[in-house]
Design a protein around this motif. Structure first.
Motif, mmCIF file in Angstrom:
data_model
loop_
_atom_site.group_PDB
_atom_site.id
_atom_site.type_symbol
_atom_site.label_atom_id
_atom_site.label_comp_id
_atom_site.label_asym_id
_atom_site.label_seq_id
_atom_site.Cartn_x
_atom_site.Cartn_y
_atom_site.Cartn_z
ATOM 1 N N TRP A 46 0.957 -1.190 0.207
ATOM 2 C CA TRP A 46 0.107 -0.123 -0.097
ATOM 3 C C TRP A 46 0.950 1.183 0.111
ATOM 4 C CZ3 TRP A 46 -0.254 3.837 3.513
ATOM 5 C CH2 TRP A 46 -1.310 4.853 3.356
ATOM 6 N N ARG A 47 1.900 1.223 0.673
ATOM 7 C CA ARG A 47 2.579 2.579 1.032
ATOM 8 C C ARG A 47 3.597 2.541 -0.307
ATOM 9 N NH1 ARG A 47 7.816 2.422 2.610
ATOM 10 N NH2 ARG A 47 7.505 0.357 3.328
ATOM 11 N N GLN A 48 4.055 1.739 -0.970
ATOM 12 C CA GLN A 48 4.540 1.875 -2.315
ATOM 13 C C GLN A 48 3.892 2.366 -3.422
ATOM 14 O OE1 GLN A 48 6.179 -2.104 -2.911
ATOM 15 N NE2 GLN A 48 7.628 -1.647 -1.369
ATOM 16 N N ARG A 49 2.759 1.983 -3.247
ATOM 17 C CA ARG A 49 1.658 2.449 -4.145
ATOM 18 C C ARG A 49 1.226 3.835 -4.241
ATOM 19 N NH1 ARG A 49 -2.083 -3.231 -4.494
ATOM 20 N NH2 ARG A 49 -0.587 -4.399 -5.736
ATOM 21 N N GLN A 50 1.255 4.247 -2.784
ATOM 22 C CA GLN A 50 0.788 5.520 -2.601
ATOM 23 C C GLN A 50 2.044 6.556 -3.041
ATOM 24 O OE1 GLN A 50 -2.071 6.707 -1.459
ATOM 25 N NE2 GLN A 50 -2.737 4.623 -1.787
ATOM 26 N N LEU A 52 4.161 5.700 -5.539
ATOM 27 C CA LEU A 52 4.377 5.643 -7.040
ATOM 28 C C LEU A 52 3.311 6.800 -7.468
ATOM 29 C CD1 LEU A 52 5.211 4.158 -9.498
ATOM 30 C CD2 LEU A 52 3.140 2.947 -9.292
ATOM 31 N N MET A 53 2.212 6.910 -6.653
ATOM 32 C CA MET A 53 0.985 8.089 -7.224
ATOM 33 C C MET A 53 1.628 9.487 -6.981
ATOM 34 S SD MET A 53 -1.161 6.853 -8.957
ATOM 35 C CE MET A 53 -2.181 8.475 -8.947
ATOM 36 N N ARG A 54 2.555 9.760 -6.052
ATOM 37 C CA ARG A 54 3.342 10.944 -5.776
ATOM 38 C C ARG A 54 4.159 11.228 -6.662
ATOM 39 N NH1 ARG A 54 2.583 8.996 -0.515
ATOM 40 N NH2 ARG A 54 4.744 8.587 -0.270
ATOM 41 N N LEU A 55 4.774 10.430 -7.544
ATOM 42 C CA LEU A 55 5.970 10.683 -8.634
ATOM 43 C C LEU A 55 5.240 11.505 -9.701
ATOM 44 C CD1 LEU A 55 7.648 7.448 -8.779
ATOM 45 C CD2 LEU A 55 8.258 9.229 -7.390
ATOM 46 N N ASP A 56 6.069 12.361 -10.094
ATOM 47 C CA ASP A 56 5.672 13.153 -11.226
ATOM 48 C C ASP A 56 5.852 12.720 -12.557
ATOM 49 O OD1 ASP A 56 8.116 13.658 -12.202
ATOM 50 O OD2 ASP A 56 8.484 15.578 -11.037
ATOM 51 N N ASP A 57 5.295 12.973 -13.591
ATOM 52 C CA ASP A 57 5.266 12.329 -14.908
ATOM 53 C C ASP A 57 6.807 12.201 -15.449
ATOM 54 O OD1 ASP A 57 2.569 11.865 -15.211
ATOM 55 O OD2 ASP A 57 2.266 13.651 -16.384
ATOM 56 N N HIS A 58 7.637 12.968 -15.154
ATOM 57 C CA HIS A 58 9.059 12.789 -15.448
ATOM 58 C C HIS A 58 9.618 11.852 -14.877
ATOM 59 C CE1 HIS A 58 13.204 14.017 -16.414
ATOM 60 N NE2 HIS A 58 13.543 13.971 -15.374
ATOM 61 N N LEU A 59 9.465 11.548 -13.201
ATOM 62 C CA LEU A 59 10.126 10.504 -12.743
ATOM 63 C C LEU A 59 9.479 9.089 -13.152
ATOM 64 C CD1 LEU A 59 10.390 12.060 -9.082
ATOM 65 C CD2 LEU A 59 12.300 11.496 -10.981
ATOM 66 N N LEU A 60 8.224 9.002 -13.274
ATOM 67 C CA LEU A 60 7.548 7.760 -13.978
ATOM 68 C C LEU A 60 8.238 7.674 -15.093
ATOM 69 C CD1 LEU A 60 3.703 8.500 -13.016
ATOM 70 C CD2 LEU A 60 5.410 6.995 -11.961
ATOM 71 N N LYS A 61 8.401 8.470 -16.020
ATOM 72 C CA LYS A 61 9.199 8.074 -17.247
ATOM 73 C C LYS A 61 10.468 7.612 -17.084
ATOM 74 C CE LYS A 61 10.279 10.045 -21.812
ATOM 75 N NZ LYS A 61 10.571 11.332 -22.511
ATOM 76 N N ASP A 62 11.256 8.092 -16.342
ATOM 77 C CA ASP A 62 12.513 7.640 -15.736
ATOM 78 C C ASP A 62 12.658 6.208 -15.479
ATOM 79 O OD1 ASP A 62 13.751 9.883 -16.292
ATOM 80 O OD2 ASP A 62 14.132 10.560 -14.360
ATOM 81 N N GLU A 71 -1.366 4.640 -12.509
ATOM 82 C CA GLU A 71 -2.888 4.661 -11.545
ATOM 83 C C GLU A 71 -3.547 3.526 -11.322
ATOM 84 O OE1 GLU A 71 -4.774 7.717 -13.799
ATOM 85 O OE2 GLU A 71 -3.727 9.437 -13.068
ATOM 86 N N SER A 72 -3.373 2.777 -12.445
ATOM 87 C CA SER A 72 -3.748 1.242 -12.310
ATOM 88 C C SER A 72 -3.300 0.529 -11.279
ATOM 89 C CB SER A 72 -3.537 0.474 -13.881
ATOM 90 O OG SER A 72 -3.955 -0.624 -13.727
ATOM 91 N N GLU A 73 -2.049 0.730 -11.041
ATOM 92 C CA GLU A 73 -1.338 0.006 -10.098
ATOM 93 C C GLU A 73 -1.756 0.364 -8.609
ATOM 94 O OE1 GLU A 73 0.945 -2.658 -8.074
ATOM 95 O OE2 GLU A 73 0.522 -2.709 -10.119
ATOM 96 N N ALA A 74 -2.215 1.757 -8.348
ATOM 97 C CA ALA A 74 -2.426 2.551 -7.445
ATOM 98 C C ALA A 74 -3.746 1.900 -7.041
ATOM 99 C CB ALA A 74 -2.265 4.087 -7.373
ATOM 100 N N ILE A 75 -4.798 1.661 -7.790
ATOM 101 C CA ILE A 75 -5.980 1.432 -7.325
ATOM 102 C C ILE A 75 -6.204 -0.007 -6.974
ATOM 103 C CG2 ILE A 75 -7.044 3.405 -8.705
ATOM 104 C CD1 ILE A 75 -7.910 1.341 -10.730
ATOM 105 N N LYS A 76 -5.280 -0.896 -7.043
ATOM 106 C CA LYS A 76 -5.344 -2.208 -6.708
ATOM 107 C C LYS A 76 -5.637 -2.434 -5.155
ATOM 108 C CE LYS A 76 -2.574 -4.403 -10.288
ATOM 109 N NZ LYS A 76 -1.155 -5.212 -10.376
ATOM 110 N N PRO A 77 -6.241 -3.442 -4.803
ATOM 111 C CA PRO A 77 -6.488 -3.671 -3.173
ATOM 112 C C PRO A 77 -5.022 -4.004 -2.850
ATOM 113 C CG PRO A 77 -8.144 -5.012 -4.534
ATOM 114 C CD PRO A 77 -7.151 -4.360 -5.412
#
Length: 81
Positions: A46-50, A52-62, A71-77
């Motif tokens: 849960w903490r890792q998914r949260q 992940l959602m706080r990363l900006d698009d640039h870091l996600l691209k990295d 977002e798909s990962e973050a909404i998983k139970p």
């Protein structure tokens, strides 16, 4: 005000009563530890998914993750990997 106290059954020696009480406390403590060990991965996920959602698009691209994937990962139970 009424308080609950552990009472020893009549006729039982104090040492047998204390041994039984220690055993019960030990079992309870072991159960609490096992529950904690079982739920720790859920909390971590849960903490890792949260995070992940706080990363900006640039870091996600990295890290090679799209915003949609994040977002798909973050909404998983939390219990699902």
């Amino acid at each position: 005000m009424h308080t609950q106290e552990a009472t020893r059954p009549s006729g039982a020696s104090p040492s047998i009563f204390l041994a039984s009480l220690r055993a019960a406390v030990s079992v309870a403590a072991g159960t609490v530890l096992r529950i904690g060990e079982a739920t720790q991965p859920w909390y971590d996920r849960w903490r890792q998914r949260q995070a992940l959602m706080r990363l900006d698009d640039h870091l996600l691209k990295d890290i090679g993750v799209s915003r949609a994937d994040a977002e798909s990962e973050a909404i998983k139970p939390f219990w699902k990997e």
